[in-house]
Design an enzyme around this catalytic site. Sequence first.
Site, PDB file in Angstrom:
ATOM      1  N   LYS A 282       0.829  -1.214   0.000  1.00  0.00           N
ATOM      2  CA  LYS A 282       0.000   0.000   0.000  1.00  0.00           C
ATOM      3  C   LYS A 282       0.859   1.260   0.000  1.00  0.00           C
ATOM      4  CE  LYS A 282      -3.882   2.290   2.250  1.00  0.00           C
ATOM      5  NZ  LYS A 282      -4.954   2.212   3.248  1.00  0.00           N
TER       6      LYS A 282
ATOM      7  N   GLU B 150       9.633  -5.873   4.591  1.00  0.00           N
ATOM      8  CA  GLU B 150       9.723  -7.286   4.201  1.00  0.00           C
ATOM      9  C   GLU B 150       9.489  -7.459   2.702  1.00  0.00           C
ATOM     10  OE1 GLU B 150       7.631  -7.244   8.313  1.00  0.00           O
ATOM     11  OE2 GLU B 150       7.753  -5.987   6.534  1.00  0.00           O
TER      12      GLU B 150
ATOM     13  N   GLY C 147      -5.658  -2.352   4.062  1.00  0.00           N
ATOM     14  CA  GLY C 147      -4.924  -3.519   3.568  1.00  0.00           C
ATOM     15  C   GLY C 147      -5.707  -4.808   3.649  1.00  0.00           C
ATOM     16  N   ARG C 148      -6.381  -5.059   4.767  1.00  0.00           N
ATOM     17  CA  ARG C 148      -7.109  -6.323   4.927  1.00  0.00           C
ATOM     18  C   ARG C 148      -8.415  -6.354   4.141  1.00  0.00           C
ATOM     19  NH1 ARG C 148      -6.705  -3.250   9.227  1.00  0.00           N
ATOM     20  NH2 ARG C 148      -8.467  -2.564  10.481  1.00  0.00           N
TER      21      ARG C 148
ATOM     22  N   GLU D 155      -7.386  -7.932  13.614  1.00  0.00           N
ATOM     23  CA  GLU D 155      -6.758  -6.643  13.326  1.00  0.00           C
ATOM     24  C   GLU D 155      -7.799  -5.531  13.363  1.00  0.00           C
ATOM     25  OE1 GLU D 155      -3.161  -6.256  10.732  1.00  0.00           O
ATOM     26  OE2 GLU D 155      -4.553  -5.165   9.441  1.00  0.00           O
TER      27      GLU D 155
ATOM     28  N   HIS E  46      -9.234 -34.865  14.219  1.00  0.00           N
ATOM     29  CA  HIS E  46      -8.279 -35.758  14.854  1.00  0.00           C
ATOM     30  C   HIS E  46      -7.171 -34.989  15.567  1.00  0.00           C
ATOM     31  CE1 HIS E  46      -9.992 -39.381  12.937  1.00  0.00           C
ATOM     32  NE2 HIS E  46     -10.287 -38.534  11.964  1.00  0.00           N
TER      33      HIS E  46
ATOM     34  N   LYS F 265       7.038  -3.315  14.391  1.00  0.00           N
ATOM     35  CA  LYS F 265       7.891  -2.845  13.298  1.00  0.00           C
ATOM     36  C   LYS F 265       8.897  -1.813  13.809  1.00  0.00           C
ATOM     37  CE  LYS F 265       4.352  -3.299   9.664  1.00  0.00           C
ATOM     38  NZ  LYS F 265       3.594  -2.542   8.648  1.00  0.00           N
TER      39      LYS F 265
END
Length: 500
Positions: free
Chosen positions: A185, A191, A244-245, A330, A361, A471
């Site tokens: 964005k 990263e 962003g999400r 978030e 399981h 960050k």
Amino acid sequence: MTSDQWQTIRSLPHKTLSKLFEEDDNRVNTLGLEQAGLYFDFSKTHLDSGYVKAFEKLADDVGLSAKIEALLSGETINISEGRAAEHLAERGTGNETSVDNARALRGRMKSLIEVIDSGVMGEFTQIIHLGIGGSALGPKMLHDALKLGDEKYDLAVVSNIDGVALEPVLERFDASKTLLVIASKTFTTAETLLNAQSVLEWMQEEGVVDALGQVVALTADPEQAVQWGIDETRILPFSETVGGRYSLWSSIGFSVALALGYDVFEDLLAGAAAMDQHFQDAPWDQNIPVLAAFADQYYTQVRKCETRAVFAYDERLSLLPDYLQQLEMESNGKSVTMEGDPLELRSSPIVWGGVGTDAQHAVFQLLHQGSHLIPVEFLAVIEPGDSLNPAHHNGLVLNCFAQGAALMAGKKSDDSHRNYPGDRPSVTILLEELEARSLGALLAFYEHRTFVNAALLNINPFDQFGVELGKQMANKLAAEDGNQLDASTEELKKRAFGAE
């Protein structure tokens, strides 16, 4: 201020699920709702007419209608950052100017896809999509869910800065046939840009003369991408008012649209738009996202549940729990109200889950007999995604239904080790078919549900300042400025990188 209606809600009588079914022969019809190829069964929750009416009164007290209208019309509802939340504009709802801008940017994305498909930029057969958070999780989840196996492009989505995530992709891809897509964005995400630099170095080492000529940027800050060296004709912007999400509906979905076909992306938007319309029009007691939020708040505030589990009985939806973790935690993992006062209620539950039947399981022991009350959400698809013996799919879906029934009914035994208490809630979401329209509607449902929960809590679901602190600390640790953190962290740093 917290609405006095919460006291009324907490004082209502608790009835078991079996009692609720005994008292209401029409319960399945009342709490089973359909929309856009999806069926939602809320009948195995503890909601009844009394709770629904009480939550409707709460919704009126907190001004839910006005808040929904503010979201749908593109008002400035993200007050801590002073902007709107306009992901709905990407699928046709909101401020007219914003909708027109989203449509124009989508046309630009479609044109670039046509250019790439034509081979003008190169004979690409592989795509590396780099991003993190919403810039990667949404596209990866969409691709896993919708790919058929005969696509023109091999798409790899890489988010982790860990070289172990990127290196295997570089080993199997051909640099000359690889399109690099950088999704960020702000176009400053450390990263993502480090991964991008490593991919460019790999391309150059493999003999690609103009590595930057094989790059497409997806960003809300085109100038940053230009400064980074990417030609503006290969930059696909989106609005900074798209979080962003919530960004998979924007140009962040470019890699999926390229890999699966632009028509698939349009169908995804259409499915989401259908759920948007339902959310806007349906009365509270028939409004699927609103009812889901009522159930969420009942279990979080009244029954003090700390978590909610999501299990997709379809391998193609294996990333859905991860996607919902970011969307819900978030958005609603907050401890202050819109006014900045301490939150008197519990915020978002911890969302976790897995894929059926594997999870049965592994973790279902806790769900059936553990001391925690955990609301469970099941997802299943009627139309199989494979061509194997129908016994595979039939067994999968029947296991899904059986788990919900078992959680509710339980099984009494004089042997306490073999006693199942039952009365444990679940919601089942049944898709006719897993395709772009139904998936778009499903994801829009989860977005609106998250928003309603935030409205009932009076919190802002559109900022994420808690993400920033880690960050900042990482940058501080990396800096050679003599600043030190706590003794424990400094010791860990010494052990990892050696004594200074």
